[in-house]
Design an enzyme around this catalytic site. Structure first.
Site, PDB file in Angstrom:
ATOM      1  N   CYS A   3      26.111  27.538  58.153  1.00  0.00           N
ATOM      2  CA  CYS A   3      27.441  27.051  58.492  1.00  0.00           C
ATOM      3  C   CYS A   3      27.580  26.942  60.000  1.00  0.00           C
ATOM      4  CB  CYS A   3      28.507  27.989  57.928  1.00  0.00           C
ATOM      5  SG  CYS A   3      30.193  27.567  58.423  1.00  0.00           S
ATOM      6  N   CYS A  14      33.582  34.165  56.032  1.00  0.00           N
ATOM      7  CA  CYS A  14      32.491  34.430  55.093  1.00  0.00           C
ATOM      8  C   CYS A  14      31.604  35.534  55.666  1.00  0.00           C
ATOM      9  CB  CYS A  14      31.676  33.166  54.845  1.00  0.00           C
ATOM     10  SG  CYS A  14      32.598  31.870  53.996  1.00  0.00           S
ATOM     11  N   CYS A  87      34.236  22.450  56.112  1.00  0.00           N
ATOM     12  CA  CYS A  87      33.777  23.727  55.547  1.00  0.00           C
ATOM     13  C   CYS A  87      32.898  23.476  54.324  1.00  0.00           C
ATOM     14  CB  CYS A  87      34.988  24.576  55.162  1.00  0.00           C
ATOM     15  SG  CYS A  87      34.573  26.075  54.242  1.00  0.00           S
ATOM     16  N   GLN A 211      41.599  29.896  38.827  1.00  0.00           N
ATOM     17  CA  GLN A 211      40.407  30.502  39.420  1.00  0.00           C
ATOM     18  C   GLN A 211      39.794  29.542  40.435  1.00  0.00           C
ATOM     19  OE1 GLN A 211      39.493  33.518  39.116  1.00  0.00           O
ATOM     20  NE2 GLN A 211      40.112  34.284  37.104  1.00  0.00           N
ATOM     21  N   TYR A 240      49.133  39.011  31.589  1.00  0.00           N
ATOM     22  CA  TYR A 240      48.854  38.283  32.836  1.00  0.00           C
ATOM     23  C   TYR A 240      48.059  37.019  32.495  1.00  0.00           C
ATOM     24  CZ  TYR A 240      49.397  43.149  34.531  1.00  0.00           C
ATOM     25  OH  TYR A 240      49.822  44.436  34.766  1.00  0.00           O
ATOM     26  N   GLU A 261      53.205  36.094  30.611  1.00  0.00           N
ATOM     27  CA  GLU A 261      53.039  35.787  32.044  1.00  0.00           C
ATOM     28  C   GLU A 261      54.426  35.683  32.690  1.00  0.00           C
ATOM     29  OE1 GLU A 261      52.198  34.716  35.721  1.00  0.00           O
ATOM     30  OE2 GLU A 261      50.554  35.245  34.347  1.00  0.00           O
ATOM     31  N   ASN A 305      44.194  40.580  32.788  1.00  0.00           N
ATOM     32  CA  ASN A 305      43.639  39.932  33.974  1.00  0.00           C
ATOM     33  C   ASN A 305      44.637  40.116  35.121  1.00  0.00           C
ATOM     34  OD1 ASN A 305      42.088  38.318  35.706  1.00  0.00           O
ATOM     35  ND2 ASN A 305      43.073  36.436  35.012  1.00  0.00           N
ATOM     36  N   CYS A 332      39.577  41.615  39.607  1.00  0.00           N
ATOM     37  CA  CYS A 332      39.146  41.079  40.896  1.00  0.00           C
ATOM     38  C   CYS A 332      39.042  42.185  41.942  1.00  0.00           C
ATOM     39  CB  CYS A 332      40.104  39.979  41.365  1.00  0.00           C
ATOM     40  SG  CYS A 332      41.815  40.524  41.569  1.00  0.00           S
TER      41      CYS A 332
END
Length: 375
Positions: A3, A14, A87, A211, A240, A261, A305, A332
């Site tokens: 990059c 990153c 990017c 996602q 969720y 949700e 989730n 996550c």
């Protein structure tokens, strides 16, 4: 992955940029297993990898600079724009849209928001792309003052971006470091962007959670569906549920699925997908924990989730005491996942797998199957 932005020191988002991808994936898998901890019944599958570059289906670009020389990317330490429109993480359709959107800012005379001076209108541009290259574009403005100008200029934008389907304005009047505000103004007749992910077509509206990595999300949903099929529940509750990725996959084999949700828009999107596919999946607006606690009879299997904070003590306690036979937990944040697993000793983790949703970073998405201990 190489990059130029990283090498020049203008963006260090990153944290693993430049490391061989196989080494990244192996180290992330090892670290996640350490965080989740030694659990006797738990079997780990090989990690699910990602394309190294051009994997992002959504991008939230901060707008800086001037109308004649706008930047699309991030802000530096002084609050000035850093242009990252090339990017290497951006999806192909998003990458192609960046110079078009920059020219659109210039042609319409939209004034980028100057953070240090607190002047200007255009704060961010969000782009969502489908696997087929269709786009949703969202302009985050400080006020409604430029909405009319955007409306009048839309034909030119549609001519320049043939894949464009949905355009909206989001209002963020406060001087805060947030990507979006609460009010949404749709500028097109089409309100959702159809996205085929895994074995279903989702219909996210502007601002809906999707996602980031569609390739890995497809693997995540299919893995969850496979584990659910192995458990063979009669009823599934998806907490969720968002726009329905897990719930719709679970419903494809004919079982009854119920999703919950807090977002009204996400629920509307999930209902649309279920209706189009003819699935026995119902979706309701509500708080996940309160909804679960109100059930007179628990389902056979629950999918969770949650956001990074995890499911927390109250929902974990309900799952522990409810008699639910199995849980599919998509996390996550491995740290809060480990804490939640400790709160549910009767639900033993038996399967786990890392899904590398964000290559070049330390972020980890983990899917775990828990089954109730018969003893």
């Amino acid at each position: 992955m190489q990059c130029d932005y990283f090498d020049a020191g203008v963006c260090r988002s990153c944290t693993r940029m430049g490391e061989p991808y196989d080494a990244q994936l192996a180290d992330k898998d090892r670290r996640v297993r350490e965080i989740v901890g030694d659990r006797p019944a738990l079997a780990w599958s090989a990690p699910f990898g990602s394309p190294e570059s051009h994997f992002r289906a959504k991008a939230k670009m901060v707008v800086g600079g001037t109308p004649n020389a706008p930047t699309l990317g991030i802000l530096d330490a002084d609050g000035h724009g850093v242009d990252l429109r090339a990017c290497g993480l951006l999806g192909p359709a998003t990458t192609a849209s960046m110079p078009v959107l920059a020219r659109f800012i210039t042609d319409t005379g939209l004034r980028p928001y100057d953070v240090p001076a607190r002047t200007g209108e255009l704060k961010n541009i969000h782009v969502l792309e489908s696997a087929g290259g269709e786009l949703m574009v969202r302009f985050v403005l400080r006020s409604e003052g430029q909405v009319g100008r955007l409306r009048r200029s839309l034909p030119a934008l549609f001519d320049a971006l043939p894949g464009l389907r949905v355009v909206s304005v989001n209002l963020l009047p406060r001087h805060v470091a947030l990507p979006e505000g609460e009010e949404e103004i749709l500028l097109t007749e089409e309100t959702t962007l159809p996205m085929t992910i895994g074995d279903v077509t989702l219909h996210p509206m502007p601002g809906a959670f999707v996602q980031t990595n569609s390739v890995v999300a497809s693997g995540l949903y299919r893995q969850a569906a496979e584990w659910i099929d192995e458990c063979d529940p009669r009823s599934v509750l998806d907490l969720y549920c968002g726009v329905g990725g897990f719930a719709l996959h679970a419903a494809r084999t004919g079982r009854a699925v119920h999703g919950v949700e807090v977002s009204t828009e996400a629920v509307a999107s999930a209902r649309r997908s279920a209706a189009e596919m003819g699935l026995d999946a119902r979706f309701e607006v509500g708080d996940a924990t309160a909804w679960a606690a109100s059930l007179p009879t628990p389902p056979d299997l629950v999918v969770v989730n949650p956001p990074r904070r995890g499911i927390r003590a109250r929902l974990a306690s309900w799952l522990e005491d409810s008699g639910v036979g199995a849980v599919v937990y998509s996390s996550c944040n491995p740290v809060t996942l480990a804490a939640d697993l400790d709160r549910m000793p009767s639900l033993r983790p038996v399967r786990a797998r890392l899904f590398d949703m964000f290559p070049q970073s330390d972020h980890a998405e983990v899917l775990v199957l828990l089954r109730r201990d018969a003893h």
